[in-house]
Design a protein around this motif. Structure first.
Motif, PDB file in Angstrom:
ATOM      1  N   VAL A  85      11.430  -1.149  -3.416  1.00 18.13           N
ATOM      2  CA  VAL A  85      10.487  -2.223  -3.747  1.00 18.13           C
ATOM      3  C   VAL A  85       9.568  -2.484  -2.560  1.00 18.13           C
ATOM      4  N   GLY A  86       8.275  -2.472  -2.830  1.00 19.18           N
ATOM      5  CA  GLY A  86       7.291  -2.753  -1.795  1.00 19.18           C
ATOM      6  C   GLY A  86       6.624  -4.092  -2.038  1.00 19.18           C
ATOM      7  N   VAL A  87       6.053  -4.639  -0.971  1.00 19.75           N
ATOM      8  CA  VAL A  87       5.340  -5.916  -1.020  1.00 19.75           C
ATOM      9  C   VAL A  87       3.933  -5.683  -0.497  1.00 19.75           C
ATOM     10  N   HIS A  88       2.961  -6.214  -1.206  1.00 15.62           N
ATOM     11  CA  HIS A  88       1.579  -6.186  -0.718  1.00 15.62           C
ATOM     12  C   HIS A  88       0.991  -7.571  -0.966  1.00 15.62           C
ATOM     13  N   CYS A  89       0.572  -8.229   0.104  1.00 11.29           N
ATOM     14  CA  CYS A  89       0.043  -9.589   0.016  1.00 11.29           C
ATOM     15  C   CYS A  89      -1.342  -9.631   0.642  1.00 11.29           C
ATOM     16  N   MET A  90      -2.207 -10.442   0.059  1.00 12.57           N
ATOM     17  CA  MET A  90      -3.538 -10.629   0.622  1.00 12.57           C
ATOM     18  C   MET A  90      -3.866 -12.109   0.674  1.00 12.57           C
ATOM     19  N   LYS A  91      -4.330 -12.531   1.835  1.00 12.27           N
ATOM     20  CA  LYS A  91      -4.744 -13.919   2.035  1.00 12.27           C
ATOM     21  C   LYS A  91      -6.247 -14.019   1.783  1.00 12.27           C
ATOM     22  N   VAL A  98       0.323 -12.443  -3.895  1.00 10.08           N
ATOM     23  CA  VAL A  98       1.577 -11.793  -3.514  1.00 10.08           C
ATOM     24  C   VAL A  98       1.981 -10.841  -4.631  1.00 10.08           C
ATOM     25  N   SER A  99       2.321  -9.617  -4.268  1.00 10.49           N
ATOM     26  CA  SER A  99       2.736  -8.672  -5.303  1.00 10.49           C
ATOM     27  C   SER A  99       3.932  -7.853  -4.844  1.00 10.49           C
ATOM     28  N   LEU A 100       4.728  -7.472  -5.824  1.00  9.54           N
ATOM     29  CA  LEU A 100       5.819  -6.524  -5.616  1.00  9.54           C
ATOM     30  C   LEU A 100       5.529  -5.314  -6.492  1.00  9.54           C
ATOM     31  N   TYR A 101       5.898  -4.154  -6.004  1.00 10.81           N
ATOM     32  CA  TYR A 101       5.764  -2.927  -6.792  1.00 10.81           C
ATOM     33  C   TYR A 101       7.000  -2.081  -6.536  1.00 10.81           C
ATOM     34  N   GLU A 102       7.340  -1.246  -7.495  1.00 11.05           N
ATOM     35  CA  GLU A 102       8.539  -0.417  -7.386  1.00 11.05           C
ATOM     36  C   GLU A 102       8.193   1.037  -7.636  1.00 11.05           C
ATOM     37  N   ASP A 103       9.012   1.927  -7.069  1.00 10.15           N
ATOM     38  CA  ASP A 103       8.844   3.352  -7.353  1.00 10.15           C
ATOM     39  C   ASP A 103       8.808   3.549  -8.854  1.00 10.15           C
ATOM     40  N   PRO A 104       7.961   4.380  -9.387  1.00  8.40           N
ATOM     41  CA  PRO A 104       7.138   5.397  -8.733  1.00  8.40           C
ATOM     42  C   PRO A 104       5.736   4.921  -8.336  1.00  8.40           C
ATOM     43  N   ILE A 105       5.469   3.628  -8.416  1.00  8.21           N
ATOM     44  CA  ILE A 105       4.151   3.117  -8.008  1.00  8.21           C
ATOM     45  C   ILE A 105       3.978   3.358  -6.511  1.00  8.21           C
ATOM     46  N   GLN A 106       2.844   3.899  -6.149  1.00  6.26           N
ATOM     47  CA  GLN A 106       2.546   4.187  -4.750  1.00  6.26           C
ATOM     48  C   GLN A 106       1.934   2.957  -4.072  1.00  6.26           C
ATOM     49  N   PRO A 107       2.204   2.771  -2.779  1.00  7.00           N
ATOM     50  CA  PRO A 107       1.675   1.599  -2.069  1.00  7.00           C
ATOM     51  C   PRO A 107       0.164   1.430  -2.205  1.00  7.00           C
ATOM     52  N   GLN A 108      -0.570   2.530  -2.137  1.00  5.93           N
ATOM     53  CA  GLN A 108      -2.027   2.422  -2.209  1.00  5.93           C
ATOM     54  C   GLN A 108      -2.506   1.967  -3.588  1.00  5.93           C
ATOM     55  N   GLN A 109      -1.714   2.250  -4.629  1.00  8.96           N
ATOM     56  CA  GLN A 109      -2.076   1.777  -5.968  1.00  8.96           C
ATOM     57  C   GLN A 109      -1.982   0.250  -6.026  1.00  8.96           C
ATOM     58  N   ALA A 110      -0.881  -0.288  -5.531  1.00 15.57           N
ATOM     59  CA  ALA A 110      -0.711  -1.742  -5.507  1.00 15.57           C
ATOM     60  C   ALA A 110      -1.756  -2.384  -4.597  1.00 15.57           C
ATOM     61  N   ALA A 111      -1.980  -1.772  -3.451  1.00 13.12           N
ATOM     62  CA  ALA A 111      -2.956  -2.308  -2.496  1.00 13.12           C
ATOM     63  C   ALA A 111      -4.336  -2.411  -3.128  1.00 13.12           C
ATOM     64  N   VAL A 113      -5.221  -2.736  -6.295  1.00 10.72           N
ATOM     65  CA  VAL A 113      -5.289  -3.790  -7.316  1.00 10.72           C
ATOM     66  C   VAL A 113      -5.281  -5.177  -6.667  1.00 10.72           C
ATOM     67  N   VAL A 114      -4.371  -5.378  -5.725  1.00  8.73           N
ATOM     68  CA  VAL A 114      -4.246  -6.688  -5.072  1.00  8.73           C
ATOM     69  C   VAL A 114      -5.499  -7.015  -4.266  1.00  8.73           C
ATOM     70  N   GLU A 115      -5.978  -6.054  -3.507  1.00  5.50           N
ATOM     71  CA  GLU A 115      -7.135  -6.318  -2.656  1.00  5.50           C
ATOM     72  C   GLU A 115      -8.423  -6.457  -3.468  1.00  5.50           C
ATOM     73  N   LYS A 116      -8.513  -5.767  -4.581  1.00  6.44           N
ATOM     74  CA  LYS A 116      -9.682  -5.931  -5.452  1.00  6.44           C
ATOM     75  C   LYS A 116      -9.732  -7.364  -5.982  1.00  6.44           C
ATOM     76  N   LEU A 117      -8.590  -7.874  -6.446  1.00  6.24           N
ATOM     77  CA  LEU A 117      -8.542  -9.259  -6.917  1.00  6.24           C
ATOM     78  C   LEU A 117      -8.798 -10.221  -5.759  1.00  6.24           C
ATOM     79  N   GLY A 118      -8.196  -9.947  -4.616  1.00  8.33           N
ATOM     80  CA  GLY A 118      -8.398 -10.802  -3.447  1.00  8.33           C
ATOM     81  C   GLY A 118      -9.859 -10.891  -3.043  1.00  8.33           C
ATOM     82  N   GLU A 119     -10.536  -9.759  -3.022  1.00 12.12           N
ATOM     83  CA  GLU A 119     -11.966  -9.742  -2.672  1.00 12.12           C
ATOM     84  C   GLU A 119     -12.782 -10.526  -3.696  1.00 12.12           C
ATOM     85  N   TYR A 120     -12.418 -10.386  -4.960  1.00 13.54           N
ATOM     86  CA  TYR A 120     -13.109 -11.140  -6.004  1.00 13.54           C
ATOM     87  C   TYR A 120     -12.924 -12.644  -5.788  1.00 13.54           C
TER      88      TYR A 120
END
Length: 126
Positions: A85-91, A98-111, A113-120
């Motif tokens: 389980v990975g964590v990717h958070c954006m302030k 705050v997001s959690l992702y699990e294998d087989p999701i790759q870290p860059q995939q979660a990053a 999505v999270v950062e796109k929403l964060g930038e928006y």
């Protein structure tokens, strides 16, 4: 769009995030995915950690009672992992995504999505 819609339709619907929450800098949860029982205290500590990430190298990141190993971060992003389980958070200006992702999701995939929403959210003043 409601805060819950951002969690459900932007983060979870991407299938690149398995659990997510959006909270204010004070730790108050604005929206979260079902079963993601992250506490106000955990979120408030996470927000403070963006300023002093040295603390995370020893204490890790605690979310929903689970302690994740801090991997890396910037003044806007924190990454951590525990097993599969990975964590990717954006302030953002007023919130933290705050997001959690699990294998087989790759870290860059979660990053992405999270950062796109964060930038928006930043572009909207949040």
């Amino acid at each position: 769009m409601s805060w819950q819609d951002y969690v459900d339709k932007q983060l979870l619907a991407s299938r690149c995030v398995t659990k997510a929450a959006i909270a204010g800098h004070d730790g108050n949860v604005w929206a979260k995915s079902e079963g993601f029982e992250v506490s106000k205290e955990e979120l408030a500590k996470l927000v403070q950690s963006f300023e002093e990430q040295d603390i995370l190298t020893s204490s890790g990141v605690t979310l929903a009672g689970n302690r994740y190993i801090y991997l890396s971060g910037t003044d806007r992003v924190i990454r951590a992992k525990l097993g599969k389980v990975g964590v990717h958070c954006m302030k953002t200006t007023q919130a933290v995504v705050v997001s959690l992702y699990e294998d087989p999701i790759q870290p860059q995939q979660a990053a992405s999505v999270v950062e796109k929403l964060g930038e928006y959210l930043v572009s909207c003043g949040y």
